[in-house]
Design a protein around this motif. Structure first.
Motif, PDB file in Angstrom:
ATOM      1  N   GLU A  66      17.349  -4.259  -6.717  1.00  0.00           N
ATOM      2  CA  GLU A  66      17.833  -4.038  -5.354  1.00  0.00           C
ATOM      3  C   GLU A  66      17.466  -2.646  -4.856  1.00  0.00           C
ATOM      4  N   SER A  71      15.522  -8.704  -3.971  1.00  0.00           N
ATOM      5  CA  SER A  71      16.804  -9.389  -4.164  1.00  0.00           C
ATOM      6  C   SER A  71      16.770 -10.221  -5.433  1.00  0.00           C
ATOM      7  N   ALA A  90      21.206 -13.928  -4.104  1.00  0.00           N
ATOM      8  CA  ALA A  90      20.431 -12.880  -3.425  1.00  0.00           C
ATOM      9  C   ALA A  90      21.279 -11.648  -3.145  1.00  0.00           C
ATOM     10  N   GLY A  91      22.125 -11.300  -4.103  1.00  0.00           N
ATOM     11  CA  GLY A  91      22.907 -10.079  -4.014  1.00  0.00           C
ATOM     12  C   GLY A  91      24.337 -10.249  -3.577  1.00  0.00           C
ATOM     13  N   ALA A 134      15.090 -15.725  -2.829  1.00  0.00           N
ATOM     14  CA  ALA A 134      15.313 -14.443  -3.513  1.00  0.00           C
ATOM     15  C   ALA A 134      14.022 -14.100  -4.235  1.00  0.00           C
TER      16      ALA A 134
END
Length: 426
Positions: A66, A71, A90-91, A134
């Protein structure tokens, strides 16, 4: 208060197999086929196995990814306070509506067939990952590796094996070599593997399997080195030297976890900025975590005391705790401990007897496999600890604060106990 839809679905999933753990991949392959093979539609996968440090290492990997503006999906277990922690899309932790939808879909696809809770929830995670864009997918094994439900990706981009120790012997074998054989089951032909520090017996097994499969190894002490120097972390591999801040995660053991994360990032082509982000931005609850708010913290602060939390539960984790405590400013240390009956309780407590003034034992709420407080006291006495039973954590803390105001209090012994604490103190 009405229970969340996902909680009701997860309760149903607990009843789909008479055993909590039943190691095989047959049921997993059947369900994934019914779901149209989400495991084949994932962003590039980094798959981690090992006894200690998997979660911390993946937390640092995610922070590095990140930090580079990319991601990552992340799948870890067990959760601490809520199941949603296991699935990061994706985070971002999966939201309640999507979790309910994918659990429903997996239940429908599975039909009346037997499947374990971990298998069907792993399938749900893979399904969510396959439908959300992602750059990377980080998968943590639940138990072992060879027959773990996460071991269904034919061609990961990278595998990673953190330090191996005795744990889950009933399922994985009663020697380091046997356990290493199960962990090394995540190796895939021709796919590189980052290997953290290992006992010789474990490394022998990993190297032999890697040789059979043509797996390039990136092994600690051979292909990369990491150490602390003058309050900094120094990492060296064949491409050069990095001088970085120490990991944000507390404890000397996090230096070697950081080394594995850095070896992976460097192999994958990430730059020094990403490596620094891995050190400074990682978060991983219940690993020598100083609790800062909540009712127990208020009790401790009123007595001039500190309250800490750690979910480690095996001998290696206890040694890491002793090392971490030794690096904090001197202060009398007392323990509140709850453990499961599947763990090496004596092996966990023996190192802690060197640094703890006393132990208050509790049972873990809502855990059928918990040791009773009296059983934990017996183990503590055998390890040389002064110990008493307490009705719950609040009563244990009150007893310690009455006896030793100003102490450092560490709640430890189980991730499940840590989860109970974090619901009010996370």
């Amino acid at each position: 208060m009405a229970r969340a839809r996902s909680d009701l679905l997860l309760d149903r999933m607990m009843s789909l197999h008479p055993k909590i753990i039943d190691l095989t991949l047959d049921r997993m392959h059947r369900l994934l086929a019914a779901l149209d093979h989400p495991e084949a539609a994932l962003p590039p996968v980094i798959h981690a196995a090992g006894t200690n440090g998997k979660g911390s290492t993946l937390a640092m990997l995610r922070a590095g990814i990140e930090g580079a503006g990319q991601s990552a999906h992340v799948y870890t277990s067990p959760h601490l306070a809520r199941f949603h922690e296991r699935i990061r899309l994706a985070g971002t932790l999966i939201d309640e509506a999507l979790l309910g939808d994918i659990l429903d879909e997996c239940l429908a696809a599975n039909g009346p067939d037997a499947i374990t809770y971990f298998e069907i929830t792993t399938a749900a995670a893979l399904l969510a990952f396959s439908r959300t864009p992602a750059d990377w997918t980080l998968l943590e094994t639940g138990l072992g590796g060879r027959l773990d439900a996460t071991n269904v990706v034919d061609r990961p981009r990278l595998t990673l094996i953190t330090p191996i120790d005795l744990d889950h012997q009933h399922y994985l074998g009663d020697t380091i070599g046997a356990i290493a054989g199960e962990k090394a089951g995540i190796l895939k032909r021709g796919v590189p593997c980052v290997v953290g520090p290992q006992p010789e017996a474990a490394l022998d097994v990993i190297e032999a399997r890697a040789a059979r499969l043509g797996v390039p190894l990136l092994a600690h002490g051979q292909h990369w080195h990491v150490w602390e120097e003058r309050g900094r972390l120094v990492f060296q591999d064949e491409t050069g030297l990095l001088d970085l801040p120490l990991p944000s995660l507390v404890g000397a053991h996090q230096v070697v976890n950081a080394g594995a994360a850095l070896a992976a990032l460097r192999h994958l082509g990430f730059d020094e900025a990403a490596c620094e982000a891995a050190m400074t931005r990682a978060e991983w609850p219940a690993r020598m975590q100083r609790l800062r708010h909540g009712p127990l913290v208020e009790m401790a602060q009123a007595a001039g005391s500190e309250l800490w939390l750690d979910g480690g539960h095996n001998p290696a984790a206890a040694l890491a705790l002793v090392e971490s405590l030794s690096r904090l400013p001197p202060r009398p240390t007392h323990l509140i401990c709850g453990m499961l009956n599947t763990k090496d309780v004596g092996g966990f407590m023996a190192p802690l007897a060197q640094v703890a003034g006393s132990l208050r034992a509790v049972s873990i709420p809502d855990q059928p496999a918990t040791l009773s407080a009296a059983q934990t006291v017996a183990h503590a006495h055998a390890a040389g600890l002064r110990a008493d039973a307490a009705q719950d954590v609040a009563a244990a803390l009150a007893g310690i604060l009455d006896e030793a105001p100003g102490a450092r209090v560490l709640i430890c012994g189980s991730l499940y106990l840590a989860g109970v604490i974090l619901r009010d103190h996370g």
